[in-house]
Design an enzyme around this catalytic site. Structure first.
Site, PDB file in Angstrom:
ATOM      1  N   ASP A 227      11.762  43.526 -12.225  1.00 40.77           N
ATOM      2  CA  ASP A 227      11.226  43.152 -13.529  1.00 40.77           C
ATOM      3  C   ASP A 227       9.937  43.891 -13.862  1.00 40.77           C
ATOM      4  O   ASP A 227       9.457  43.793 -14.992  1.00 40.77           O
ATOM      5  CB  ASP A 227      10.995  41.642 -13.591  1.00 40.77           C
ATOM      6  CG  ASP A 227      12.001  40.954 -14.493  1.00 40.77           C
ATOM      7  OD1 ASP A 227      13.027  41.575 -14.833  1.00 40.77           O
ATOM      8  OD2 ASP A 227      11.770  39.784 -14.867  1.00 40.77           O
ATOM      9  N   ASP A 429      15.501  35.680  -3.036  1.00 45.91           N
ATOM     10  CA  ASP A 429      14.213  36.217  -3.432  1.00 45.91           C
ATOM     11  C   ASP A 429      13.914  37.452  -2.591  1.00 45.91           C
ATOM     12  O   ASP A 429      14.444  37.612  -1.485  1.00 45.91           O
ATOM     13  CB  ASP A 429      13.115  35.169  -3.241  1.00 45.91           C
ATOM     14  CG  ASP A 429      13.198  34.062  -4.281  1.00 45.91           C
ATOM     15  OD1 ASP A 429      13.869  34.263  -5.312  1.00 45.91           O
ATOM     16  OD2 ASP A 429      12.595  32.994  -4.056  1.00 45.91           O
ATOM     17  N   ASP A 431      11.472  38.234  -0.844  1.00 45.42           N
ATOM     18  CA  ASP A 431      10.791  38.019   0.432  1.00 45.42           C
ATOM     19  C   ASP A 431      11.680  37.290   1.437  1.00 45.42           C
ATOM     20  O   ASP A 431      11.213  36.873   2.495  1.00 45.42           O
ATOM     21  CB  ASP A 431       9.493  37.235   0.217  1.00 45.42           C
ATOM     22  CG  ASP A 431       9.744  35.863  -0.393  1.00 45.42           C
ATOM     23  OD1 ASP A 431      10.773  35.708  -1.083  1.00 45.42           O
ATOM     24  OD2 ASP A 431       8.919  34.953  -0.194  1.00 45.42           O
ATOM     25  N   ASP A 636      16.122  26.898 -11.710  1.00 47.20           N
ATOM     26  CA  ASP A 636      17.114  26.641 -10.673  1.00 47.20           C
ATOM     27  C   ASP A 636      17.653  25.217 -10.753  1.00 47.20           C
ATOM     28  O   ASP A 636      18.873  24.996 -10.758  1.00 47.20           O
ATOM     29  CB  ASP A 636      16.518  26.921  -9.289  1.00 47.20           C
ATOM     30  CG  ASP A 636      15.117  26.343  -9.132  1.00 47.20           C
ATOM     31  OD1 ASP A 636      14.676  25.584 -10.020  1.00 47.20           O
ATOM     32  OD2 ASP A 636      14.465  26.648  -8.119  1.00 47.20           O
TER      33      ASP A 636
END
EC number: 2.4.1.-
Length: 952
Positions: A227, A429, A431, A636
């Site tokens: 993004d 994600d 990470d 979510d």
């Protein structure tokens, strides 16, 4: 043989895929087979039958808290006439329930505590405090809320379920002797928003672990959403794709675990049980050197890109003040965000970019070259194909709301549909990396079982590394994952928590399930009139809920409805005909086949760019009825909720070794802002059209209760702050919550507290967590309630009243301390935030209140030590829960406990001394006669109060 996988979220550290005893575990924490070499891999196929039979006994349980569900009453039961021991008739996962010796007392105690609490509240209502009616009314409201919120949290836990994938059965059914597989396709989405705050090396490790996962190469496609649109991210992924040509074959050759290189090379020991140990050592040494070089290139990319761009700009004659472009290695200008941002090249204003780093692999195995001077590693017996890897930076333009992560996920959904269109989607994600190479297979088990066509998503628990050993701020949060989410699996299923979730693609397109049964596996008939067939999907016999799938017809024969092959009008999906054409093919593909991989040509890439355009979603259903839902920072939870209210179910998949591992913010400030974002999103859902109070009747009654709890828990802050301050202030004012307790008051209070503790012990037992984790969870709950929850309530009220949008900064994953000297240095870096004000005030109020009580006893105003002790005990109970917070804002690692205790003692003593020695604080009463009984006046006119207090 592949690494064994078992359910239980770490409860079974040494179990096989079905809970059976596995081979002895290596010191690295993985089963022996995870460290086995090429010999073990080569022999896996030949010994598959024996391995499968040994690993898959239905009902074999190796945990004292769980027992297999009676399959005759389960929706996962084999059809009548199946042979119990026949491998092909066994389900791909088994369901377990808590043993009655734990479950029945657990349910009874919930009922007992509810009755005791009701009687306690009735007693409180009947015994008013005429001296302080405001205090009495407020305390009653608080106690009612605490009881109500406890009930909301407890009721969904009445039927915990554990599901264990059977990878042996999955391999038997879908993997073929020639090395090919008929497992369905899987698109994996990885999202990043800032390569500076989210270290690019972590993102690269996530991508490498995905490419190396044990899933059919031609069925696995990885998409990275950037993004930020920065060249730094793209070139880092290009470097990762190059390194993957070495790392992935190395993992396959030696069955490496875990398959994220950073985590693997950080292991203190690398035990090896294969026959070619010397070869493994040499290969590992070579790969380690290449990885160190890879990291050096990644860390130097930012400088290299800037230097390259300066050279190209100088060659192009760019003058000072003119836009300075960012240049790619091939000499072309980067279409995304430039280093020196300018018009059409800013983070919020740039063109869409879709670049294929690794194209679709072939279906046939492709063996690597033997060892040579140019290639010292022998990959002659290893499949060297790599999954498809695509970089996506959606278009952003001023004036278009980009909807943050939810918008990025919807853009990836459309782009992936025109490039690969896999029937299942996994989101991670940046990470998070795949820690267990079998994780994808474990999750897909729950999508391919009997009656699994009604499962919308499979949620994995979040596990973290880099957390301090004491888990000061409850980052692991296993009470929620292994307690609450596992319990919800006994209803309609766990909620979606944002990462580590495997979706059925059609659920994101607004499709409804073929059947609706809100009863769950242990209560299949619960719901009565709500359990019915919505419509018949091709390929399934709908004669009974346990019907076995029959041979499905081609995807083109999907039943045509009101809107053709789509569940809603075509215009709701946007203007792309190519994208709309992919929906019927994904609507109900055969679970026993996958679409043929097609190379991503220029036309497909151009279409992918078009469907990620900034204006594509205008006047469509994206963000409301289709895809990830907009309007809240917790997209979510509301996205999963919209699936559940349609009748879809979800599953919880906890395996060991853990499926995915991520990085948690261990700094107090970052942790508080993370909780603030979550709690704000929950309240946004409560004040929106997605309020669970008004959901459809297809939502399981207790599932609705769970969603109500999830969207209302921040309100606890309003009452908890009252209860953590007023009792302490009562020592000064003399007005207490309960003035004259009776014997029944103490009886009710003892039952309420006693049953709460016993319930906690039982829950800790079946959830597989420790008592220490339970205490840590309670401590951080107090900290969060007094800070982040309160701020969330204020922010959402402001948003609702004044129509102001709420924005949050990205949680930084960069450490602030020196990790080389202390890996947990970031834990004690103090970053001041306004969220800390309220907890600090509460700490001071309770210390001062306790000091005043102590001073009054010494001064002779209060003569009843036992009565004072009850209130002081509660004050120290509050301080005990806020101790981690105090530890985080004072001192350094190892010295903090002393600092905290010294400051507490200093404040306590100073307050007591001041109270005793300053006459105007306590008045002249201490020089008069002995204190009379409660409710009377002394000779000097000072009213005396005995101390009593009701535990909240």
């Amino acid at each position: 043989m592949a690494p064994a996988v078992a359910g239980g979220g770490g409860r079974r550290n040494n179990e096989g895929v079905n809970g059976n005893a596995a081979a002895p575990a290596c010191v690295c924490g993985f089963p022996v087979c995870a460290c086995a070499g090429a010999a073990a891999v080569a022999s896996a196929a030949s010994s598959a039958d024996m391995d499968i039979v040994a690993a898959g006994q239905i009902g074999a349980v190796n945990d004292e808290s769980w027992v297999a569900v009676d399959l005759s009453d389960s929706d996962d039961a084999p059809a009548a006439g199946d042979v119990q021991g026949a491998l092909d008739d066994r389900p791909v996962f088994r369901t377990e329930k808590i043993k009655g010796v734990l479950l029945h007392p657990y349910r009874v105690l919930i009922f007992v505590r509810l009755i005791a609490f009701t009687l306690f509240v009735i007693w409180r209502i009947e015994h008013k405090n005429p001296d302080a009616m405001w205090l009495w009314v407020t305390s009653i409201a608080g106690e009612f809320w605490f009881g109500f919120s406890w009930l909301l949290d407890q009721l969904p836990k009445l039927n915990p379920i554990n599901r264990v994938p059977d990878l042996a059965v999955l391999r038997r059914r879908f993997d073929h002797a020639d090395g090919t597989s008929s497992l369905p396709g899987l698109d994996i989405f990885v999202t990043t928003a800032d390569p500076i705050k989210e270290p690019i090396l972590s993102t690269a490790n996530s991508i490498l672990s995905i490419l190396a996962a044990d899933y059919p190469v031609d069925r696995n496609t990885c998409y990275l959403s950037d993004d930020s649109g920065m060249l730094l991210t793209y070139e880092a992924m290009a470097e990762a794709a190059k390194f993957a040509t070495l790392w992935v074959p190395f993992c396959r050759k030696h069955a490496i675990e875990p398959r994220g290189p950073e985590s693997y090379f950080e292991l203190k020991s690398h035990p090896y049980m294969g026959r070619a140990q010397e070869e493994f050592v040499n290969d590992r040494r070579r790969v380690r050197k290449e990885y160190d070089d890879f990291k050096a290139r990644i860390n130097g990319l930012e400088h290299d890109i800037k230097q390259r761009s300066d050279s190209y700009n100088a060659a192009a004659g760019v003058k000072d003040g003119e836009p300075r472009a960012t240049w790619m290695a091939d000499g072309s200008q980067w279409e995304g965000t430039w280093i020196e941002q300018s018009e059409n090249h800013r983070k919020g204003d740039h063109a869409g970019i879709v670049l294929v780093l690794l194209n679709h692999p072939s279906h046939a195995r492709q063996l690597g070259p033997p060892a040579s001077a140019d290639n010292p590693l022998d990959f002659s017996g290893v499949d060297v194909r790599l999954p498809m890897l695509v970089y996506v930076a959606r278009e952003k333009r001023p004036g278009c709301n980009h909807q943050k992560k939810a918008g990025a996920m919807n853009a990836l959904t459309r782009a992936s549909a025109v490039l690969s269109n896999s029937p299942f989607i996994l989101n991670l994600d940046c990470d998070h990396y795949i820690n267990n190479s079998q994780a994808l297979r474990a999750g897909i088990c729950f999508m391919l079982g009997r009656d699994s066509d009604t499962v919308a998503f499979v949620q994995f628990p979040q596990r973290f590394e880099g957390v301090d050993p004491t888990d000061l701020y409850a980052n692991h949060n296993r009470i929620f994952f292994d307690g609450t989410l596992r319990a919800l699996d006994g209803l309609q299923g766990p909620i979606y928590v944002g990462t580590g979730c495997l979706f059925r693609r059609i659920t994101l397109y607004g499709f409804e399930p073929p059947r609706i049964n809100v009863g769950g596996p242990c209560f299949p008939r619960l719901g009565g009139m709500f359990a019915k067939n919505r419509y018949q999907k091709p390929g399934f016999e709908m004669t009974k809920p346990g019907a076995k799938p029959v041979a499905p017809p081609p995807a083109a024969t999907v039943a045509k409805g009101k809107h053709g092959f789509l569940p809603m009008p075509k215009k709701a999906y946007g203007k792309s005909d190519a994208f709309a054409d992919t929906i019927p093919r994904a609507s109900h593909p055969s679970p026993y086949a996958a679409e043929a991989a097609v190379a991503a040509d220029e036309a497909a890439i151009a279409e992918a760019v078009m469907v990620t355009a900034a204006a594509y979603e205008k006047k469509t259903g994206w963000g409301s009825d289709i895809g990830w839902v907009y309007g809240t920072v917790t997209e979510d939870v509301v996205t999963g909720y919209r699936m559940h209210i349609k009748g879809w179910r979800s599953r919880y998949c906890s395996i060991y070794p853990h499926a995915f591992i991520g990085t948690a913010p261990i700094n107090l400030t970052e942790r508080l802002f993370q909780v603030l974002r979550w709690s704000t999103g929950s309240l946004e859902i409560f004040f929106s059209r997605n309020n669970p109070l008004f959901g459809s009747t297809f939502l399981h009654p207790l599932q609705r209760v769970a969603y109500i709890n999830i969207t209302t828990y921040p309100f606890t802050a309003l009452f908890l702050i009252f209860y953590t301050t007023v009792p302490a202030l009562s020592f000064v004012t003399g007005h207490f919550i309960v003035q004259r307790p009776t014997t029944m008051f103490y009886v009710y209070l003892a039952i309420v507290l006693g049953t709460l503790l016993i319930l906690a012990v039982l829950e800790v037992k079946w959830a597989g967590v420790t008592v220490f984790e339970w205490f840590r969870n309670g401590q951080f709950w107090m900290t969060a309630s007094c800070s982040a929850y309160l701020a969330a309530v204020l922010q959402v009220v402001t948003k609702v009243v004044f129509r102001r949008d709420i924005s949050f900064k990205l949680t930084s994953k960069l450490p602030a301390g020196d990790e080389k000297k202390d890996p947990y240095a970031d834990l004690y870096v103090v970053r001041w935030t306004w969220l800390m004000i309220t907890p600090i005030i509460i700490i001071l109020v309770n210390i001062i209140g306790s000091a005043v009580a102590f001073a009054k006893v010494l001064d002779g105003e209060w003569t009843h030590w036992l009565k004072v002790a009850g209130g002081v005990f509660f004050n120290f109970w509050v301080l005990f829960h806020l101790y981690p917070f105090a530890k985080g804002i004072l001192g350094k690692h190892g010295k903090t406990p002393v600092v905290v205790l010294v400051w507490w003692a200093f404040t306590f003593v100073i307050t007591a001394v001041l109270y005793i020695n300053i006459p105007h604080i306590h008045g002249p009463g201490r020089h008069g006669a002995a204190s009379p009984s409660h409710g009377h006046h002394s000779a000097h006119g000072t009213k005396k109060y005995d101390f009593t207090y009701a535990w909240p």
